[in-house]
Scaffold this motif. Structure first.
Motif, short mmCIF file in Angstrom:
data_model
loop_
_atom_site.label_atom_id
_atom_site.label_comp_id
_atom_site.label_asym_id
_atom_site.label_seq_id
_atom_site.Cartn_x
_atom_site.Cartn_y
_atom_site.Cartn_z
N ALA A 11 0.77 -1.14 0.08
CA ALA A 11 0.11 0.09 -0.05
C ALA A 11 0.84 1.23 -0.03
O ALA A 11 1.83 1.29 0.74
CB ALA A 11 -0.86 -0.12 1.15
N LEU A 12 0.58 2.21 -0.75
CA LEU A 12 1.13 3.37 -0.91
C LEU A 12 0.32 4.68 -0.44
O LEU A 12 -0.97 4.67 -0.70
CB LEU A 12 1.65 3.82 -2.12
CG LEU A 12 2.04 5.45 -2.39
CD1 LEU A 12 3.47 5.54 -1.64
CD2 LEU A 12 2.48 5.47 -3.95
N VAL A 13 0.63 5.23 0.86
CA VAL A 13 -0.26 6.23 1.43
C VAL A 13 0.50 7.57 1.03
O VAL A 13 1.35 7.84 1.53
CB VAL A 13 -0.33 6.20 2.70
CG1 VAL A 13 -1.28 7.41 3.47
CG2 VAL A 13 -1.11 4.84 3.10
N THR A 14 0.00 8.50 0.27
CA THR A 14 0.53 9.76 -0.09
C THR A 14 -0.58 10.96 0.23
O THR A 14 -1.76 10.60 0.12
CB THR A 14 0.89 9.86 -1.45
OG1 THR A 14 1.65 11.20 -1.95
CG2 THR A 14 -0.19 9.67 -2.37
N GLY A 15 0.14 12.04 0.24
CA GLY A 15 -0.63 13.18 0.65
C GLY A 15 0.36 14.35 0.90
O GLY A 15 1.58 14.42 0.86
N GLY B 280 -7.69 15.40 6.02
CA GLY B 280 -8.15 14.43 6.99
C GLY B 280 -8.97 13.33 6.45
O GLY B 280 -9.61 12.52 7.06
N TYR B 281 -9.11 13.20 4.99
CA TYR B 281 -9.67 12.02 4.37
C TYR B 281 -8.75 11.22 3.37
O TYR B 281 -7.93 11.62 2.82
CB TYR B 281 -10.93 12.80 3.39
CG TYR B 281 -12.15 12.93 4.20
CD1 TYR B 281 -13.30 12.39 4.41
CD2 TYR B 281 -12.16 14.45 4.85
CE1 TYR B 281 -14.17 12.76 5.05
CE2 TYR B 281 -13.18 14.79 5.45
CZ TYR B 281 -14.28 14.20 5.78
OH TYR B 281 -15.19 14.62 6.37
N ALA B 282 -9.31 10.10 3.43
CA ALA B 282 -8.31 8.95 2.55
C ALA B 282 -9.26 8.57 1.50
O ALA B 282 -10.38 8.16 1.56
CB ALA B 282 -7.94 7.83 3.35
#
Length: 189
Positions: free
Chosen positions: A9-13, A169-171
């Motif tokens: 999983a890649l979580v970016t922001g 604050g949202y994915a």
């Protein structure tokens, strides 16, 4: 909320968007032994940086193991076990740690990370900063950092099982709602 089903999983922001918190939630839900792979280097002369690191540590469950890996990310990922969930936080810090490497050495490191991800036996969650949404930096090191970080995220996103964008604050699950770009050549520009 969700029961994650993924291998990578890649979580970016952007900064302060909630990336790390979302990645921590995914790791907790994976129901595996979590190893938090911290890419930061601790500078005792930077109390603000130490406070940021401490805040991350305090937020995590005490039973999570922390591995300090400022450089050798490929080896740690490659050594993962099927019972592990590695949470790598963060790719931008890893890029910054290696900013002085020339392009050939940098590319070899990236290839090593990509190969280790493709062969990883455990669940891998990577947190990466979106740094290219602002102006082009006016200094060379800033442009190198921005380009390397952006290319790294794009290449990891291409092999990840799921990619999340966290903002405000949202994915948002980009894998469900997005359309992947076509692969036009080996390296992304």
């Amino acid at each position: 909320m969700i029961q994650p089903q993924f291998r990578i999983a890649l979580v970016t922001g952007s900064a302060r968007s909630g990336k790390s918190e979302w990645a921590e939630y995914l790791a907790a839900e994976a129901q595996k032994a979590v190893k938090y792979v911290a890419t930061a280097q601790i500078d005792p002369n930077d109390p603000e940086w130490i406070a940021r690191i401490e805040k991350h540590i305090q937020r995590r469950p005490a039973h999570w193991e922390t591995l300090w890996v400022p450089v050798d990310l490929a080896r740690v990922i490659g050594d993962s076990d099927p019972s592990d969930c590695l949470l790598v936080d963060a790719l931008g810090t890893w890029v910054a740690n290696l900013l002085d490497e020339d392009e050939a050495v940098w590319e070899k490191r990236v290839e090593g990370v990509l190969e280790s991800l493709e062969g990883a036996k455990g669940t891998i969650i990577l947190v990466g900063e979106e740094v290219g949404w602002g102006l082009v930096p006016i200094y060379p090191a800033g442009r190198v950092f921005r380009d390397r970080a952006g290319q790294l995220l794009r290449r990891i996103g291409a092999i990840a099982s799921v990619v999340y964008l966290v903002t405000g604050g949202y994915a948002l699950n980009l894998t469900q709602h997005g359309i992947p770009l076509p692969k036009t050549h080996e390296k992304f520009s």
